[in-house]
Scaffold this motif. Structure first.
Motif, PDB file in Angstrom:
ATOM      1  N   TYR A 123       0.831  -1.210   0.000  1.00  0.00           N
ATOM      2  CA  TYR A 123       0.000   0.000   0.000  1.00  0.00           C
ATOM      3  C   TYR A 123       0.864   1.257   0.000  1.00  0.00           C
ATOM      4  N   ASN A 124       0.225   2.373  -0.368  1.00  0.00           N
ATOM      5  CA  ASN A 124       0.840   3.692  -0.325  1.00  0.00           C
ATOM      6  C   ASN A 124       0.042   4.546   0.661  1.00  0.00           C
ATOM      7  N   HIS A 125       0.740   5.414   1.361  1.00  0.00           N
ATOM      8  CA  HIS A 125       0.096   6.246   2.366  1.00  0.00           C
ATOM      9  C   HIS A 125       0.544   7.690   2.162  1.00  0.00           C
ATOM     10  N   ARG A 126      -0.414   8.611   2.201  1.00  0.00           N
ATOM     11  CA  ARG A 126      -0.105  10.038   2.064  1.00  0.00           C
ATOM     12  C   ARG A 126      -0.741  10.786   3.218  1.00  0.00           C
ATOM     13  N   ASP A 127       0.079  11.556   3.951  1.00  0.00           N
ATOM     14  CA  ASP A 127      -0.404  12.426   5.029  1.00  0.00           C
ATOM     15  C   ASP A 127      -0.388  13.869   4.528  1.00  0.00           C
ATOM     16  N   PHE A 128      -1.431  14.602   4.854  1.00  0.00           N
ATOM     17  CA  PHE A 128      -1.486  16.027   4.535  1.00  0.00           C
ATOM     18  C   PHE A 128      -2.002  16.756   5.760  1.00  0.00           C
ATOM     19  N   ARG A 129      -1.275  17.784   6.191  1.00  0.00           N
ATOM     20  CA  ARG A 129      -1.669  18.618   7.329  1.00  0.00           C
ATOM     21  C   ARG A 129      -1.614  20.076   6.891  1.00  0.00           C
ATOM     22  N   ASP A 130      -2.616  20.831   7.271  1.00  0.00           N
ATOM     23  CA  ASP A 130      -2.670  22.251   6.942  1.00  0.00           C
ATOM     24  C   ASP A 130      -3.337  22.963   8.109  1.00  0.00           C
ATOM     25  N   TYR A 131      -2.752  24.084   8.530  1.00  0.00           N
ATOM     26  CA  TYR A 131      -3.438  24.842   9.565  1.00  0.00           C
ATOM     27  C   TYR A 131      -3.328  26.329   9.298  1.00  0.00           C
ATOM     28  N   PHE A 132      -4.375  27.025   9.744  1.00  0.00           N
ATOM     29  CA  PHE A 132      -4.508  28.462   9.576  1.00  0.00           C
ATOM     30  C   PHE A 132      -4.708  29.074  10.953  1.00  0.00           C
ATOM     31  N   THR A 133      -4.021  30.171  11.239  1.00  0.00           N
ATOM     32  CA  THR A 133      -4.220  30.846  12.516  1.00  0.00           C
ATOM     33  C   THR A 133      -4.298  32.355  12.315  1.00  0.00           C
ATOM     34  N   LEU A 134      -5.006  32.993  13.214  1.00  0.00           N
ATOM     35  CA  LEU A 134      -5.104  34.444  13.255  1.00  0.00           C
ATOM     36  C   LEU A 134      -4.875  34.838  14.709  1.00  0.00           C
ATOM     37  N   GLY A 135      -4.003  35.817  14.924  1.00  0.00           N
ATOM     38  CA  GLY A 135      -3.706  36.187  16.298  1.00  0.00           C
ATOM     39  C   GLY A 135      -3.147  37.587  16.439  1.00  0.00           C
ATOM     40  N   VAL A 136      -2.814  37.930  17.659  1.00  0.00           N
ATOM     41  CA  VAL A 136      -2.217  39.225  17.975  1.00  0.00           C
ATOM     42  C   VAL A 136      -0.729  39.029  18.232  1.00  0.00           C
ATOM     43  N   VAL A 137       0.056  40.078  17.938  1.00  0.00           N
ATOM     44  CA  VAL A 137       1.500  40.035  18.177  1.00  0.00           C
ATOM     45  C   VAL A 137       1.921  41.283  18.952  1.00  0.00           C
ATOM     46  N   GLY A 138       2.966  41.106  19.719  1.00  0.00           N
ATOM     47  CA  GLY A 138       3.605  42.209  20.418  1.00  0.00           C
ATOM     48  C   GLY A 138       5.104  42.082  20.194  1.00  0.00           C
ATOM     49  N   SER A 139       5.788  43.214  20.083  1.00  0.00           N
ATOM     50  CA  SER A 139       7.219  43.133  19.784  1.00  0.00           C
ATOM     51  C   SER A 139       8.003  44.246  20.471  1.00  0.00           C
ATOM     52  N   PHE A 140       9.279  43.959  20.663  1.00  0.00           N
ATOM     53  CA  PHE A 140      10.245  44.929  21.157  1.00  0.00           C
ATOM     54  C   PHE A 140      11.309  45.069  20.084  1.00  0.00           C
ATOM     55  N   HIS A 141      11.540  46.296  19.595  1.00  0.00           N
ATOM     56  CA  HIS A 141      12.511  46.578  18.537  1.00  0.00           C
ATOM     57  C   HIS A 141      13.678  47.369  19.116  1.00  0.00           C
ATOM     58  N   TYR A 142      14.875  47.075  18.617  1.00  0.00           N
ATOM     59  CA  TYR A 142      16.051  47.842  19.021  1.00  0.00           C
ATOM     60  C   TYR A 142      16.934  48.058  17.797  1.00  0.00           C
ATOM     61  N   GLN A 143      17.350  49.291  17.566  1.00  0.00           N
ATOM     62  CA  GLN A 143      18.144  49.657  16.391  1.00  0.00           C
ATOM     63  C   GLN A 143      19.594  49.881  16.806  1.00  0.00           C
ATOM     64  N   PHE A 144      20.484  48.990  16.377  1.00  0.00           N
ATOM     65  CA  PHE A 144      21.910  49.116  16.686  1.00  0.00           C
ATOM     66  C   PHE A 144      22.596  50.141  15.788  1.00  0.00           C
ATOM     67  N   ILE A 145      22.288  50.073  14.494  1.00  0.00           N
ATOM     68  CA  ILE A 145      22.896  50.962  13.496  1.00  0.00           C
ATOM     69  C   ILE A 145      21.811  51.434  12.544  1.00  0.00           C
ATOM     70  N   ASP A 146      22.135  52.416  11.704  1.00  0.00           N
ATOM     71  CA  ASP A 146      21.174  52.893  10.702  1.00  0.00           C
ATOM     72  C   ASP A 146      20.712  51.746   9.805  1.00  0.00           C
ATOM     73  N   LYS A 147      19.443  51.744   9.464  1.00  0.00           N
ATOM     74  CA  LYS A 147      18.792  50.823   8.542  1.00  0.00           C
ATOM     75  C   LYS A 147      18.615  49.398   9.057  1.00  0.00           C
ATOM     76  N   LEU A 148      19.088  49.078  10.260  1.00  0.00           N
ATOM     77  CA  LEU A 148      18.942  47.727  10.809  1.00  0.00           C
ATOM     78  C   LEU A 148      17.979  47.741  11.994  1.00  0.00           C
ATOM     79  N   ASP A 149      16.876  47.000  11.854  1.00  0.00           N
ATOM     80  CA  ASP A 149      15.874  46.866  12.904  1.00  0.00           C
ATOM     81  C   ASP A 149      15.947  45.436  13.434  1.00  0.00           C
TER      82      ASP A 149
END
Length: 189
Positions: free
Chosen positions: A90-116
C-alpha cells in the motif's frame, strides 16, 4: 512552552544589556520603527512545516532616543506539511494544513542605521485540517479527514534591513507556522 519563555527571556536580557551599553554604539540618523509607523511583512519559512505568515504591526511607543520601540499588531499564519510512504502492498499520504489568526507584540532595538532587530511574541487561534489517504494494491482506498480548532503561539527573534525608508528584507528564527527559520519582505508606511 519552556522554549518560548527561554527565547523570550534571553532576547530581552540581550536587548536590555545592549541598551545599558548604548553609549558605545554609533549614532543613528533616523529611527527605523518610530512611534506611529506601520509595517506589513510577508515571510516564508522552513521547519516541521512549510510556513507562510502575513503580519501587520504598528509602533506605539518609542524610547532610548529613538533606538527602541514597542509594536503591536495582528498576524495570519499558514503551515503546510505533507509526506508520502510506500510499502510493499500500500501507499500512504499524510497532509496537514493549519490556519491561525492572532495578535503580536514586539520589542525593537536599532543598533545601526537601517537595521531593525526585534523580538516578537504572538497568541492566536485557528483551524487544523488533516487528510490521510491509504491506497492498497487491490484497488481499495481509505481516506480519513479531520478538522478541529487550535490554540497557537509564536516566538521569534528577527532582523530587518531597510534599503530605503519603505522597503526591507527580514529574517526570523523561532517558532512561526511550524517553521524555525523564516525570511521575507517588509513594507513600512
Amino acid at each position: 512552552m519552556k522554549k518560548f519563555f527561554g527565547i523570550f527571556v534571553v532576547a530581552i536580557a540581550f536587548f536590555a544589556a545592549t541598551a545599558q551599553a548604548q553609549n558605545g554604539l554609533p549614532a543613528i540618523t533616523k529611527p527605523v520603527f518610530d512611534k506611529g509607523d506601520n509595517i506589513v511583512s510577508l515571510t516564508l519559512g522552513y521547519g516541521s512545516r512549510f510556513g507562510q505568515r502575513l503580519v501587520y504591526e504598528r509602533s506605539v511607543y518609542t524610547f532610548l532616543d529613538g533606538r527602541a520601540s514597542v509594536g503591536v499588531g495582528a498576524a495570519f499564519s499558514n503551515g503546510i506539511w505533507t509526506r508520502k510512504y510506500s510499502y510493499s502492498y500500500y501507499n500512504h499520504r499524510d497532509f496537514r494544513d493549519y490556519f491561525t489568526l492572532g495578535v503580536v507584540g514586539s520589542f525593537h532595538y536599532q543598533f545601526i542605521d537601517k537595521l531593525d532587530t526585534y523580538v516578537q511574541i504572538g497568541l492566536g487561534g485557528g483551524a487544523s485540517i488533516y487528510k490521510d489517504t491509504w491506497s492498497y494494491d487491490d484497488g481499495t482506498k481509505n481516506v480519513y479527514k479531520s478538522t478541529h480548532g487550535l490554540f497557537d503561539w509564536t516566538s521569534t527573534v528577527g532582523a530587518r534591513w531597510y534599503f530605503n525608508d519603505n522597503f526591507a528584507v527580514n529574517a526570523e528564527f523561532g517558532w512561526v507556522a511550524g517553521s524555525y527559520i523564516m525570511a521575507g519582505v517588509t513594507y513600512k508606511f
